[in-house]
Enzyme design. Structure first.
Site, PDB file in Angstrom:
ATOM      1  N   LYS A 113      -3.748  -8.126   3.498  1.00 42.87           N
ATOM      2  CA  LYS A 113      -3.048  -6.841   3.635  1.00 42.87           C
ATOM      3  C   LYS A 113      -2.990  -6.404   5.083  1.00 42.87           C
ATOM      4  O   LYS A 113      -2.029  -5.773   5.513  1.00 42.87           O
ATOM      5  CB  LYS A 113      -3.720  -5.770   2.783  1.00 42.87           C
ATOM      6  CG  LYS A 113      -3.440  -5.963   1.301  1.00 42.87           C
ATOM      7  CD  LYS A 113      -3.774  -4.729   0.489  1.00 42.87           C
ATOM      8  CE  LYS A 113      -3.348  -4.904  -0.949  1.00 42.87           C
ATOM      9  NZ  LYS A 113      -3.840  -3.848  -1.825  1.00 42.87           N
ATOM     10  N   LYS A 198       1.086 -15.444  -5.539  1.00 40.55           N
ATOM     11  CA  LYS A 198       0.845 -14.563  -6.689  1.00 40.55           C
ATOM     12  C   LYS A 198       2.046 -13.645  -6.960  1.00 40.55           C
ATOM     13  O   LYS A 198       2.671 -13.165  -6.013  1.00 40.55           O
ATOM     14  CB  LYS A 198      -0.391 -13.702  -6.362  1.00 40.55           C
ATOM     15  CG  LYS A 198      -0.986 -12.967  -7.526  1.00 40.55           C
ATOM     16  CD  LYS A 198      -2.075 -12.010  -7.065  1.00 40.55           C
ATOM     17  CE  LYS A 198      -1.491 -10.758  -6.450  1.00 40.55           C
ATOM     18  NZ  LYS A 198      -2.392  -9.635  -6.262  1.00 40.55           N
ATOM     19  N   LYS A 201       3.743  -6.760  -7.207  1.00 41.76           N
ATOM     20  CA  LYS A 201       4.751  -5.698  -7.297  1.00 41.76           C
ATOM     21  C   LYS A 201       5.381  -5.393  -5.942  1.00 41.76           C
ATOM     22  O   LYS A 201       6.465  -4.841  -5.874  1.00 41.76           O
ATOM     23  CB  LYS A 201       4.160  -4.443  -7.924  1.00 41.76           C
ATOM     24  CG  LYS A 201       2.921  -3.905  -7.275  1.00 41.76           C
ATOM     25  CD  LYS A 201       2.310  -2.781  -8.134  1.00 41.76           C
ATOM     26  CE  LYS A 201       0.835  -2.636  -7.876  1.00 41.76           C
ATOM     27  NZ  LYS A 201       0.106  -1.953  -8.902  1.00 41.76           N
TER      28      LYS A 201
HETATM   29  P1  TYM Z   1      -4.370  -3.974  -8.965  1.00 39.10           P
HETATM   30  O1  TYM Z   1      -3.880  -2.599  -9.211  1.00 39.10           O
HETATM   31  O2  TYM Z   1      -3.804  -4.732  -7.813  1.00 39.10           O
HETATM   32  O3  TYM Z   1      -4.154  -4.858 -10.256  1.00 39.10           O
HETATM   33  C1  TYM Z   1      -4.642  -4.451 -11.522  1.00 39.10           C
HETATM   34  C2  TYM Z   1      -5.126  -5.664 -12.286  1.00 39.10           C
HETATM   35  O4  TYM Z   1      -4.055  -6.593 -12.445  1.00 39.10           O
HETATM   36  C3  TYM Z   1      -4.477  -7.887 -12.034  1.00 39.10           C
HETATM   37  N1  TYM Z   1      -3.315  -8.609 -11.480  1.00 39.10           N
HETATM   38  C4  TYM Z   1      -2.945  -9.831 -11.837  1.00 39.10           C
HETATM   39  N2  TYM Z   1      -3.474 -10.691 -12.746  1.00 39.10           N
HETATM   40  C5  TYM Z   1      -2.836 -11.891 -12.896  1.00 39.10           C
HETATM   41  N3  TYM Z   1      -1.746 -12.260 -12.191  1.00 39.10           N
HETATM   42  C6  TYM Z   1      -1.187 -11.430 -11.278  1.00 39.10           C
HETATM   43  N4  TYM Z   1      -0.101 -11.808 -10.602  1.00 39.10           N
HETATM   44  C7  TYM Z   1      -1.797 -10.150 -11.071  1.00 39.10           C
HETATM   45  N5  TYM Z   1      -1.511  -9.094 -10.276  1.00 39.10           N
HETATM   46  C8  TYM Z   1      -2.455  -8.162 -10.521  1.00 39.10           C
HETATM   47  C9  TYM Z   1      -5.526  -7.620 -10.964  1.00 39.10           C
HETATM   48  O5  TYM Z   1      -6.386  -8.728 -10.796  1.00 39.10           O
HETATM   49  C10 TYM Z   1      -6.250  -6.420 -11.547  1.00 39.10           C
HETATM   50  O6  TYM Z   1      -7.254  -6.803 -12.437  1.00 39.10           O
HETATM   51  N6  TYM Z   1      -8.774  -3.369  -6.720  1.00 39.10           N
HETATM   52  C11 TYM Z   1      -8.104  -3.367  -7.981  1.00 39.10           C
HETATM   53  C12 TYM Z   1      -8.247  -2.053  -8.740  1.00 39.10           C
HETATM   54  C13 TYM Z   1      -9.656  -1.580  -8.910  1.00 39.10           C
HETATM   55  C14 TYM Z   1     -10.604  -2.109  -9.806  1.00 39.10           C
HETATM   56  C15 TYM Z   1     -11.767  -1.302  -9.650  1.00 39.10           C
HETATM   57  C16 TYM Z   1     -10.583  -3.194 -10.705  1.00 39.10           C
HETATM   58  C17 TYM Z   1     -10.214  -0.515  -8.275  1.00 39.10           C
HETATM   59  N7  TYM Z   1     -11.498  -0.353  -8.720  1.00 39.10           N
HETATM   60  C18 TYM Z   1     -12.920  -1.556 -10.392  1.00 39.10           C
HETATM   61  C19 TYM Z   1     -11.740  -3.435 -11.438  1.00 39.10           C
HETATM   62  C20 TYM Z   1     -12.892  -2.639 -11.276  1.00 39.10           C
HETATM   63  C21 TYM Z   1      -6.625  -3.603  -7.766  1.00 39.10           C
HETATM   64  O7  TYM Z   1      -6.112  -3.379  -6.726  1.00 39.10           O
HETATM   65  O8  TYM Z   1      -5.969  -3.976  -8.883  1.00 39.10           O
END
Ligand code: TYM
Length: 342
Positions: A113, A198, A201
Site C-alpha cells: 500500500k 489478488k 476492490k
Molecule cells: P478487507 O476489508 O480487505 O477484506 C475483508 C476480508 O475479505 C478477504 N478478502 C479476500 N479473500 C479471498 N480473496 C480475495 N481476493 C480477497 N479480498 C479480500 C480478506 O482476507 C478479509 O478476510 N485488515 C482486514 C480487516 C480487519 C480484520 C480485523 C480482519 C480489521 N480488523 C480483525 C480480521 C480480524 C482487511 O482489510 O480486510
C-alpha cells in the site's frame, strides 16, 4: 457448553467483491451458530487510505446490509462499527508500546500500500504503518479463539499472535492467542484477467473484479472474458503455477458450490473451458441475484440497521471493557476511584 469466540472484520472502503465473499464472508456465515461470533465493520482501518467523507458512513450501512444479505443472523451474531467502540483505539495505543518497528515494517500489505503513495515516503501516513496493531486490538479485546480471514490477512494475524504471546509472557494469561481460519480453497481469489494478482476492490481495471452488487449482465460478460489458458486439448486441473486462470476459476466454483477442487476436477474431466465458465456463470448469477434482491430490500430499512449496530456496539463495549480493564491493571495504570471509567 460455552462457545469459543470468533472475530473478524471488513473495511467499508469500497464495493465488496466476490473475493471478500468467498475468502471471508462465506466462512462468517458458516460458523455463525458454532461460535460466538463478533463481526466488525472496520471504518477506522478504512481511513488509512483516503476516503470520501460523505460516502464513508453510508458505506458502513451498505456493508452491514450486505453482510445480512449474505446470511448473517443479527439476532445471533454481534455486528458493530469499529469507531463506535473506543476501546479498540485505547488498546491499540497500549499494544503499540509492545510492538516493534521492525516487525511492522515487514508487513507485505504495508509495503504494497505504501508504494501507492507515488514512492514519496514522506507522505505515507502512520496509520497505515500501525494498521496491524489496531487489527490485533480488534481481535484480542474479545478473547478471540478463531479469526476467519482470507489469505492476505494471515501475516497480520501472525503478528497479532506474536503481540499476544509477548504480552502474556510479561503479565500472565491476559489474552487468548487466536488461530486463523482460512478456507482450503478460495482463500485468495485472483483477478479475472491477471490471475497472478489478488482480486481487489481498488483494482484500476474493473474487468478484473466481480462486485457483489454488480449488474448481472456485466458479471456474465466479465466471466466470459476471464483468462483460461491455451492448452490444447484443454485440461481442467488445479495448478496455480502453470494454470493460474483455470485454477482461479476452479477456486471460485469450489467456493460457491462448496465442492472440493478434486471432485470438480473429476467432474470436468475431458470437458471444455467454456463448460467450466458456464457452470460458474450459472452459480454466480444465481447467488448474486438472490443476494442483491435481499440487499435492496434491507438497505432501505435504515432504522433497523441502526438498531442492529447500536445493540452490537453496546455488547461489544461491555465485553471490551473487561479485557481493557485487565490490561490497565497489569500495566499499572491508575484507575479512577469510581472504578474503570475513562
Ligand atoms: P478487507 O476489508 O480487505 O477484506 C475483508 C476480508 O475479505 C478477504 N478478502 C479476500 N479473500 C479471498 N480473496 C480475495 N481476493 C480477497 N479480498 C479480500 C480478506 O482476507 C478479509 O478476510 N485488515 C482486514 C480487516 C480487519 C480484520 C480485523 C480482519 C480489521 N480488523 C480483525 C480480521 C480480524 C482487511 O482489510 O480486510
Amino acid at each position: 457448553m460455552t462457545k469459543l469466540t470468533a472475530f473478524s472484520g471488513i473495511q467499508p472502503s469500497g464495493d465488496l467483491t466476490l473475493g471478500n465473499y468467498i475468502g471471508a464472508i462465506r466462512q462468517w456465515v458458516k460458523i455463525q451458530y458454532d461460535y460466538r461470533c463478533i463481526y466488525c465493520i472496520v471504518d477506522l482501518h478504512a481511513i488509512t487510505m483516503c476516503q470520501n467523507a460523505t460516502q464513508l458512513g453510508k458505506r458502513s450501512l451498505d456493508v452491514l446490509a450486505l453482510l445480512l444479505s449474505c446470511g448473517l443472523d443479527p439476532d445471533n451474531v454481534i455486528i458493530f462499527i469499529q469507531s463506535h467502540v473506543p476501546q479498540h483505539v485505547q488498546l491499540s495505543w497500549l499494544l503499540s508500546c509492545y510492538s516493534y518497528f521492525g516487525e511492522l515494517r515487514r508487513m507485505t500489505q504495508f509495503k504494497d500500500k505504501s508504494t501507492n503513495f507515488l514512492n514519496n515516503s514522506n507522505n505515507i501516513n502512520v496509520g497505515l504503518f500501525n494498521y496491524p496493531i489496531l487489527m490485533a486490538s480488534d481481535i484480542l479485546l474479545y478473547q478471540t479463539s478463531l479469526v476467519p480471514i482470507g489469505d492476505d490477512q494471515k501475516q497480520h494475524l501472525e503478528l497479532s499472535r506474536r503481540i499476544a504471546d509477548r504480552f502474556n509472557s510479561l503479565y500472565g494469561r491476559i489474552f487468548t492467542v487466536p488461530d486463523f481460519y482460512v478456507p482450503k480453497f478460495g482463500s485468495r481469489i485472483m483477478s479475472l484477467l491477471e490471475p497472478c494478482k489478488k482480486m481487489s476492490k481498488s483494482d484500476f481495471n474493473q474487468k478484473n473484479v466481480i462486485f457483489l452488487l454488480e449488474d448481472i449482465d456485466s458479471v456474465v460478460n466479465k466471466l466470459n472474458c476471464s483468462i483460461t489458458d491455451s492448452d490444447d486439448p484443454p485440461v481442467i486441473s488445479y495448478d496455480k503455477i502453470n494454470k493460474p486462470g483455470i485454477s482461479n476459476l476452479l477456486s471460485i466454483l469450489s467456493g460457491l458450490s462448496e465442492v472440493g477442487i478434486y471432485d470438480l476436477e473429476l467432474s470436468f474431466k475431458g470437458k471444455k473451458y467454456i463448460q467450466l465458465k458456464n457452470k460458474i456463470i450459472e452459480l454466480v448469477t444465481y447467488k448474486l441475484k438472490k443476494l442483491q434482491k435481499r440487499y435492496f430490500l434491507l438497505r432501505r430499512e435504515e432504522d433497523y440497521l441502526y438498531e442492529i449496530l447500536s445493540r452490537g456496539a453496546e455488547k461489544a463495549r461491555s465485553e471490551a471493557d473487561v479485557t481493557l480493564s485487565k490490561v490497565y491493571d497489569v500495566i499499572g495504570l491508575l484507575k479512577s476511584n469510581t472504578g474503570f471509567k475513562y
